[in-house]
Design an enzyme around this catalytic site. Sequence first.
Site, PDB file in Angstrom:
ATOM      1  N   THR A  24      -6.103  -0.443   0.963  1.00 26.47           N
ATOM      2  CA  THR A  24      -6.644   0.484   1.959  1.00 26.47           C
ATOM      3  C   THR A  24      -7.890   1.150   1.392  1.00 26.47           C
ATOM      4  O   THR A  24      -7.808   1.861   0.384  1.00 26.47           O
ATOM      5  CB  THR A  24      -5.610   1.573   2.312  1.00 26.47           C
ATOM      6  OG1 THR A  24      -4.400   0.943   2.722  1.00 26.47           O
ATOM      7  CG2 THR A  24      -6.132   2.478   3.424  1.00 26.47           C
ATOM      8  N   LYS A  72      -6.453   0.910   9.968  1.00 30.71           N
ATOM      9  CA  LYS A  72      -5.487   1.312   8.924  1.00 30.71           C
ATOM     10  C   LYS A  72      -5.504   2.832   8.716  1.00 30.71           C
ATOM     11  O   LYS A  72      -4.457   3.468   8.574  1.00 30.71           O
ATOM     12  CB  LYS A  72      -5.807   0.568   7.612  1.00 30.71           C
ATOM     13  CG  LYS A  72      -4.997   0.981   6.419  1.00 30.71           C
ATOM     14  CD  LYS A  72      -3.503   0.765   6.599  1.00 30.71           C
ATOM     15  CE  LYS A  72      -2.720   1.370   5.448  1.00 30.71           C
ATOM     16  NZ  LYS A  72      -1.296   1.443   5.706  1.00 30.71           N
ATOM     17  N   LYS A 110      -5.454  10.065  -0.391  1.00 29.86           N
ATOM     18  CA  LYS A 110      -6.676   9.236  -0.353  1.00 29.86           C
ATOM     19  C   LYS A 110      -6.976   8.817   1.093  1.00 29.86           C
ATOM     20  O   LYS A 110      -8.105   8.971   1.570  1.00 29.86           O
ATOM     21  CB  LYS A 110      -6.458   7.998  -1.228  1.00 29.86           C
ATOM     22  CG  LYS A 110      -7.485   6.894  -1.039  1.00 29.86           C
ATOM     23  CD  LYS A 110      -7.019   5.522  -1.529  1.00 29.86           C
ATOM     24  CE  LYS A 110      -5.786   4.984  -0.903  1.00 29.86           C
ATOM     25  NZ  LYS A 110      -5.613   3.596  -0.655  1.00 29.86           N
TER      26      LYS A 110
HETATM   27  P1  NAP Z   1       0.086   0.966  -6.866  1.00 27.12           P
HETATM   28  O1  NAP Z   1       1.531   0.670  -7.014  1.00 27.12           O
HETATM   29  O2  NAP Z   1      -0.436   2.279  -7.296  1.00 27.12           O
HETATM   30  O3  NAP Z   1      -0.731  -0.229  -7.595  1.00 27.12           O
HETATM   31  C1  NAP Z   1      -2.124  -0.157  -7.711  1.00 27.12           C
HETATM   32  C2  NAP Z   1      -2.679  -1.409  -8.356  1.00 27.12           C
HETATM   33  O4  NAP Z   1      -4.109  -1.225  -8.528  1.00 27.12           O
HETATM   34  C3  NAP Z   1      -2.116  -1.707  -9.752  1.00 27.12           C
HETATM   35  O5  NAP Z   1      -2.045  -3.110  -9.917  1.00 27.12           O
HETATM   36  C4  NAP Z   1      -3.201  -1.102 -10.672  1.00 27.12           C
HETATM   37  O6  NAP Z   1      -3.264  -1.671 -11.954  1.00 27.12           O
HETATM   38  C5  NAP Z   1      -4.443  -1.497  -9.903  1.00 27.12           C
HETATM   39  N1  NAP Z   1      -5.610  -0.713 -10.290  1.00 27.12           N
HETATM   40  C6  NAP Z   1      -5.829   0.619 -10.110  1.00 27.12           C
HETATM   41  N2  NAP Z   1      -7.043   0.975 -10.587  1.00 27.12           N
HETATM   42  C7  NAP Z   1      -7.600  -0.167 -11.081  1.00 27.12           C
HETATM   43  C8  NAP Z   1      -8.846  -0.451 -11.692  1.00 27.12           C
HETATM   44  N3  NAP Z   1      -9.754   0.504 -11.879  1.00 27.12           N
HETATM   45  N4  NAP Z   1      -9.091  -1.728 -12.080  1.00 27.12           N
HETATM   46  C9  NAP Z   1      -8.164  -2.700 -11.885  1.00 27.12           C
HETATM   47  N5  NAP Z   1      -6.967  -2.492 -11.312  1.00 27.12           N
HETATM   48  C10 NAP Z   1      -6.693  -1.234 -10.906  1.00 27.12           C
HETATM   49  O7  NAP Z   1      -0.379   0.819  -5.348  1.00 27.12           O
HETATM   50  P2  NAP Z   1       0.385   0.101  -4.127  1.00 27.12           P
HETATM   51  O8  NAP Z   1       1.409   1.022  -3.596  1.00 27.12           O
HETATM   52  O9  NAP Z   1       0.699  -1.288  -4.520  1.00 27.12           O
HETATM   53  O10 NAP Z   1      -0.829   0.113  -3.039  1.00 27.12           O
HETATM   54  C11 NAP Z   1      -1.931  -0.771  -3.136  1.00 27.12           C
HETATM   55  C12 NAP Z   1      -2.841  -0.525  -1.935  1.00 27.12           C
HETATM   56  O11 NAP Z   1      -2.106  -0.767  -0.725  1.00 27.12           O
HETATM   57  C13 NAP Z   1      -3.386   0.902  -1.838  1.00 27.12           C
HETATM   58  O12 NAP Z   1      -4.691   0.862  -1.335  1.00 27.12           O
HETATM   59  C14 NAP Z   1      -2.432   1.568  -0.842  1.00 27.12           C
HETATM   60  O13 NAP Z   1      -3.070   2.649  -0.169  1.00 27.12           O
HETATM   61  C15 NAP Z   1      -2.131   0.397   0.072  1.00 27.12           C
HETATM   62  N6  NAP Z   1      -0.833   0.454   0.747  1.00 27.12           N
HETATM   63  C16 NAP Z   1       0.292   0.840   0.064  1.00 27.12           C
HETATM   64  C17 NAP Z   1       1.501   0.870   0.736  1.00 27.12           C
HETATM   65  C18 NAP Z   1       2.776   1.309   0.052  1.00 27.12           C
HETATM   66  O14 NAP Z   1       3.749   1.610   0.751  1.00 27.12           O
HETATM   67  N7  NAP Z   1       2.844   1.356  -1.260  1.00 27.12           N
HETATM   68  C19 NAP Z   1       1.584   0.494   2.083  1.00 27.12           C
HETATM   69  C20 NAP Z   1       0.426   0.069   2.735  1.00 27.12           C
HETATM   70  C21 NAP Z   1      -0.778   0.048   2.055  1.00 27.12           C
HETATM   71  P3  NAP Z   1      -2.356  -1.061 -13.161  1.00 27.12           P
HETATM   72  O15 NAP Z   1      -1.014  -1.721 -13.000  1.00 27.12           O
HETATM   73  O16 NAP Z   1      -3.085  -1.437 -14.371  1.00 27.12           O
HETATM   74  O17 NAP Z   1      -2.300   0.429 -12.931  1.00 27.12           O
END
Ligand code: NAP
Length: 287
Positions: free
Chosen positions: A98, A173, A241
């Site tokens: 997102t 979104k 965010k």
């Molecule tokens: P998350 O668990 O916080 O995972 C974030 C990922 O991004 C991890 O693989 C992290 O790597 C990587 N990352 C962060 N900063 C980085 C950087 N500077 N360089 C390279 N990699 C980096 O997030 P998530 O819940 O999977 O969500 C991912 C996206 O989907 C977000 O945009 C969120 O808003 C969206 N989303 C989430 C949900 C939900 O329910 N969780 C639902 C819909 C949409 P590390 O492992 O090294 O930290």
Amino acid sequence: MNTLKIGWIGLGNMGNPMVQNLLKAGYNITVYNRSKDKESPLIALGASSATSPAELIKSCDVVITMLSNDAAVKEVFENKNGLLATKNPGKLIINMSTVAPETSRYLAEKCLENELNFIDAPVSGSVKPAQDGTLVILVGTSKANFEIAKPIFDILGKIAIHVGEAGVASSAKLAINYLLGLNLQGLAETILFAEQNGVAKEDMLSIINEGACGNGITKIKGPSIINDAYPAAFALKHLVKDLGLAKDAGLDSPLIHPLYDSYFSAQQEGLGEQDVMAIISSLRKKD
Ligand code: NAP
């Protein structure tokens, strides 16, 4: 065996189960994650690993990014070992993170300059739908790109809705996450008001979920409210965010400002890594 080779960057709460579903469907997957330990369970299931985004894109037809925020996505595209560091004409990059609509349009432009195809494809639904392959995928791209990616979306989600060009899907979104934020703030305030007046939270949840005010999200979040435990499915910091991005994209309605302030204040209190439903803990302290 599915013939498209897929590269996946970002193995957080969402990326991990999404990759598992593609592996189960027979796709050849190469993964890259900044923290290498998160790659191991997927390598055990048959994925290969790449040392950088630049190396990953060389061996794949399609690259999917599922990263925290705009800065992370831009870094993975543009740093010196990033996706745009080498020439890979004709390949397809799908960003499912997102991000701001403006960022999606920027990435589409950068891909065009590099003769790459780009899809803006954020998802609605959290970890459980990611595990079950029932996400709702919002798609911003050309019809031709959509057709190429459709078989992949069919594995990851229950529906992929083509809403327009890159940027439009990111706007959709942010709109749905505004409604999510309103729902959870409303649910938390309702439970606390009822509790203060002698209604047990279990009873109030039944009243909500058995009646017309219940919905998918009030049902999913019930157990965490009852147990007063909020391990992150959708981290609260990500909603802060998204509401911030919605404001930046022009949302100026009566409720967005207090809503943003409420979640932002919860993040400041240290609840950012908890699930978004932890908003109720923040509000309880202010009773
Ligand atoms: P998350 O668990 O916080 O995972 C974030 C990922 O991004 C991890 O693989 C992290 O790597 C990587 N990352 C962060 N900063 C980085 C950087 N500077 N360089 C390279 N990699 C980096 O997030 P998530 O819940 O999977 O969500 C991912 C996206 O989907 C977000 O945009 C969120 O808003 C969206 N989303 C989430 C949900 C939900 O329910 N969780 C639902 C819909 C949409 P590390 O492992 O090294 O930290």
